[in-house]
Scaffold this active site. Structure first.
Site, PDB file in Angstrom:
ATOM      1  N   TYR A   1      10.217  22.735  31.453  1.00  0.00           N
ATOM      2  CA  TYR A   1      11.352  23.273  31.128  1.00  0.00           C
ATOM      3  C   TYR A   1      12.546  22.451  31.384  1.00  0.00           C
ATOM      4  O   TYR A   1      13.749  21.917  30.712  1.00  0.00           O
ATOM      5  CB  TYR A   1      11.608  24.787  30.857  1.00  0.00           C
TER       6      TYR A   1
ATOM      7  N   LYS B   1      15.225  19.700  29.062  1.00  0.00           N
ATOM      8  CA  LYS B   1      16.578  20.224  28.870  1.00  0.00           C
ATOM      9  C   LYS B   1      17.318  18.670  29.787  1.00  0.00           C
ATOM     10  O   LYS B   1      18.714  18.235  28.956  1.00  0.00           O
ATOM     11  CB  LYS B   1      17.065  21.308  29.233  1.00  0.00           C
TER      12      LYS B   1
ATOM     13  N   ILE C   1      20.973  31.561  19.504  1.00  0.00           N
ATOM     14  CA  ILE C   1      21.964  30.684  18.871  1.00  0.00           C
ATOM     15  C   ILE C   1      22.285  29.995  17.813  1.00  0.00           C
ATOM     16  O   ILE C   1      23.334  29.775  17.151  1.00  0.00           O
ATOM     17  CB  ILE C   1      21.947  29.204  20.154  1.00  0.00           C
TER      18      ILE C   1
HETATM   19  N1  LIG Z   1      19.772  31.867  25.783  1.00  0.00           N
HETATM   20  C1  LIG Z   1      20.127  30.986  26.045  1.00  0.00           C
HETATM   21  O1  LIG Z   1      20.215  31.386  27.175  1.00  0.00           O
HETATM   22  C2  LIG Z   1      19.850  30.072  26.719  1.00  0.00           C
HETATM   23  C3  LIG Z   1      20.057  28.628  27.836  1.00  0.00           C
HETATM   24  C4  LIG Z   1      20.134  28.087  27.576  1.00  0.00           C
HETATM   25  C5  LIG Z   1      19.468  26.754  26.487  1.00  0.00           C
HETATM   26  N2  LIG Z   1      19.267  27.237  25.489  1.00  0.00           N
HETATM   27  C6  LIG Z   1      18.745  26.690  24.344  1.00  0.00           C
HETATM   28  O2  LIG Z   1      20.053  26.958  23.400  1.00  0.00           O
HETATM   29  C7  LIG Z   1      18.695  26.390  22.742  1.00  0.00           C
HETATM   30  C8  LIG Z   1      18.723  28.064  21.349  1.00  0.00           C
HETATM   31  O3  LIG Z   1      18.279  28.402  21.915  1.00  0.00           O
HETATM   32  P1  LIG Z   1      17.882  30.284  21.441  1.00  0.00           P
HETATM   33  O4  LIG Z   1      18.786  30.751  22.575  1.00  0.00           O
HETATM   34  O5  LIG Z   1      18.999  30.940  20.423  1.00  0.00           O
HETATM   35  O6  LIG Z   1      16.901  31.027  21.349  1.00  0.00           O
HETATM   36  P2  LIG Z   1      15.714  31.935  20.065  1.00  0.00           P
HETATM   37  O7  LIG Z   1      16.453  32.204  19.796  1.00  0.00           O
HETATM   38  O8  LIG Z   1      14.542  31.543  20.929  1.00  0.00           O
HETATM   39  O9  LIG Z   1      16.155  30.263  19.129  1.00  0.00           O
HETATM   40  C9  LIG Z   1      14.718  28.979  19.326  1.00  0.00           C
HETATM   41  C10 LIG Z   1      14.853  28.574  16.932  1.00  0.00           C
HETATM   42  O10 LIG Z   1      13.724  27.506  18.066  1.00  0.00           O
HETATM   43  C11 LIG Z   1      12.948  27.533  16.824  1.00  0.00           C
HETATM   44  N3  LIG Z   1      11.878  26.464  17.564  1.00  0.00           N
HETATM   45  C12 LIG Z   1      10.833  26.553  18.494  1.00  0.00           C
HETATM   46  N4  LIG Z   1      10.114  25.819  18.690  1.00  0.00           N
HETATM   47  C13 LIG Z   1      10.397  24.760  17.424  1.00  0.00           C
HETATM   48  C14 LIG Z   1       9.700  23.801  16.855  1.00  0.00           C
HETATM   49  N5  LIG Z   1       8.431  23.601  17.787  1.00  0.00           N
HETATM   50  N6  LIG Z   1       9.738  23.433  15.972  1.00  0.00           N
HETATM   51  C15 LIG Z   1      11.663  24.130  14.752  1.00  0.00           C
HETATM   52  N7  LIG Z   1      11.802  25.082  15.728  1.00  0.00           N
HETATM   53  C16 LIG Z   1      11.242  25.806  17.155  1.00  0.00           C
HETATM   54  C17 LIG Z   1      12.594  28.803  16.900  1.00  0.00           C
HETATM   55  O11 LIG Z   1      11.769  29.310  15.767  1.00  0.00           O
HETATM   56  P3  LIG Z   1      10.739  30.541  15.845  1.00  0.00           P
HETATM   57  O12 LIG Z   1      11.414  31.610  15.161  1.00  0.00           O
HETATM   58  O13 LIG Z   1       9.966  29.615  14.640  1.00  0.00           O
HETATM   59  O14 LIG Z   1      10.170  30.175  16.835  1.00  0.00           O
HETATM   60  C18 LIG Z   1      14.606  29.111  16.763  1.00  0.00           C
HETATM   61  O15 LIG Z   1      14.960  29.320  15.955  1.00  0.00           O
HETATM   62  C19 LIG Z   1      17.885  25.788  22.838  1.00  0.00           C
HETATM   63  O16 LIG Z   1      17.585  24.140  23.166  1.00  0.00           O
HETATM   64  C20 LIG Z   1      17.329  25.875  24.386  1.00  0.00           C
HETATM   65  O17 LIG Z   1      17.029  26.006  24.804  1.00  0.00           O
HETATM   66  C21 LIG Z   1      18.871  29.224  25.405  1.00  0.00           C
END
Ligand SMILES: NC(=O)c1ccc[n+]([C@@H]2O[C@H](COP(=O)([O-])OP(=O)(O)OC[C@H]3O[C@@H](n4cnc5c(N)ncnc54)[C@H](OP(=O)(O)O)[C@@H]3O)[C@@H](O)[C@H]2O)c1
Length: 314
Positions: free
Chosen positions: A180, A184, A27
């Site tokens: 988690y 959140k 995202i």
């Molecule tokens: N996808 C869903 O269905 C969903 C649903 C509900 C909420 N969310 C929320 O949406 C947000 C984005 O998630 P996403 O789905 O895009 O997941 P994603 O593809 O795994 O992206 C997560 C990002 O956060 C970074 N990250 C993880 N640990 C970190 C740290 N310690 N310091 C700095 N950056 C860090 C990751 O970097 P690395 O690549 O280095 O790990 C990656 O760039 C999150 O807050 C998640 O909780 C997502």
């Protein structure tokens, strides 16, 4: 409210500067790409220089004239949060930021991990890091209408509970629906409490929140607990969307003129899993002001980051 709001609706971002965390994947990457298309100047931190450079290269391929600044930030390490904020303030002095998008996160780590600061890793990454980052960067935000802090929560927040006697999951650790979900829920409570405090001091900066529904990203990667992985695999063909669609509620919260102070946005489809951005109900557990104030005080104590006048604005 059926909006059918897409990236086409993003107003021009020319002259605006944004920080987006977690930009190398999912995202965060899609949100950065969309804002770059509209002319925003972007500060793009990832956990390593290589990941940030790679994200920048991928955006430049599609938006060759984009103004992008790769950066390093590990939100689970408070020293890294301070160092990043310091570099941003040195490079862009004064009130020079329009947007901070607290997007980065980790989900459902199968076993409890503790960071160098002594925090449970999900709470550290998803909540305490962004809390500290916001406190450190708020003085750099323009005191004008249009400035926003967006915090990405999750519909898992509905299952969450702020357990002050188990904040670091030291007593009980359940990967998804306790650790988690708590992190959140903390994000959402923070976003709402930040808005109350900004309003109390008459700031024009808005705090908004969003969740992406179920977007297929690296969040559901191999490390995720087995039961949850199976559930997500079953839902995937019918009830998920791609990362670009998952980014829409975040983008709406960040730039849509219709987004309101303290607003919470998610997809408008079945069970808020997919669809176009809309205002979604805020779980009752996020509306308890006593919990919000206590969580804020505890977060300031744990991170040692104070929010200036906002610290006493409650
Ligand atoms: N996808 C869903 O269905 C969903 C649903 C509900 C909420 N969310 C929320 O949406 C947000 C984005 O998630 P996403 O789905 O895009 O997941 P994603 O593809 O795994 O992206 C997560 C990002 O956060 C970074 N990250 C993880 N640990 C970190 C740290 N310690 N310091 C700095 N950056 C860090 C990751 O970097 P690395 O690549 O280095 O790990 C990656 O760039 C999150 O807050 C998640 O909780 C997502």
């Amino acid at each position: 409210m059926k909006t059918k709001w897409t990236t086409e609706n993003i107003p021009s971002q020319v002259g605006r500067r944004a920080v987006i965390t977690g930009v190398n994947s999912g995202i965060g990457f899609e949100a950065a790409l969309a804002l770059a298309h509209k002319g925003a100047e972007l500060i793009l931190p990832a956990r390593t220089q290589a990941k940030a450079d790679d994200a920048v290269a991928r955006i430049l391929k599609q938006v060759p004239k984009a103004q992008l600044h790769p950066e390093i930030l590990d939100l689970s390490v408070q020293a890294s949060v301070h160092a990043f904020a310091k570099r941003v303030m040195e490079r862009f002095p004064g009130q020079s930021l329009d947007l901070l998008i607290n997007n980065a996160g980790v989900m459902a780590l199968p076993t409890r991990e503790v960071t160098a600061d002594g925090f449970e890793r999900q709470l550290a990454t998803n909540y305490l890091g962004p809390f500290a980052l916001t406190g450190l960067l708020l003085p750099s935000m323009k005191q004008i209408a249009g400035s926003r802090v967006v915090t990405v929560s999750s519909s898992a927040s509905k299952q969450g509970k702020i357990e002050f006697d188990n904040l670091q999951s030291e007593r009980v650790y359940k990967p998804m629906f306790q650790a988690y979900a708590q992190s959140k829920l903390a994000d959402l409570i923070f976003s709402l409490e930040l808005q109350r405090r900004l309003k109390a001091v008459g700031s024009p900066i808005l705090s908004t929140a969003a969740h992406p529904g179920y977007a297929v990203t690296n969040l559901q990667a191999d490390h995720v607990a087995a039961g949850l992985k199976m559930l997500m695999a079953i839902m995937k063909p019918f009830l998920s969307q791609d990362a670009a669609h998952g980014a829409l509620p975040t983008l709406y919260a960040a730039v849509a003129p219709a987004a309101v102070a303290g607003g919470y946005y998610g997809p408008d489809g079945i069970a808020e899993l997919k669809g176009y951005p809309t205002a979604v109900p805020i779980p009752k557990s996020a509306l308890d002001i006593t919990v919000a104030k206590r969580l804020w005080a505890e977060s300031e104590r744990l991170t040692r980051v104070k929010f200036g006048v906002l610290s006493d604005a409650a």
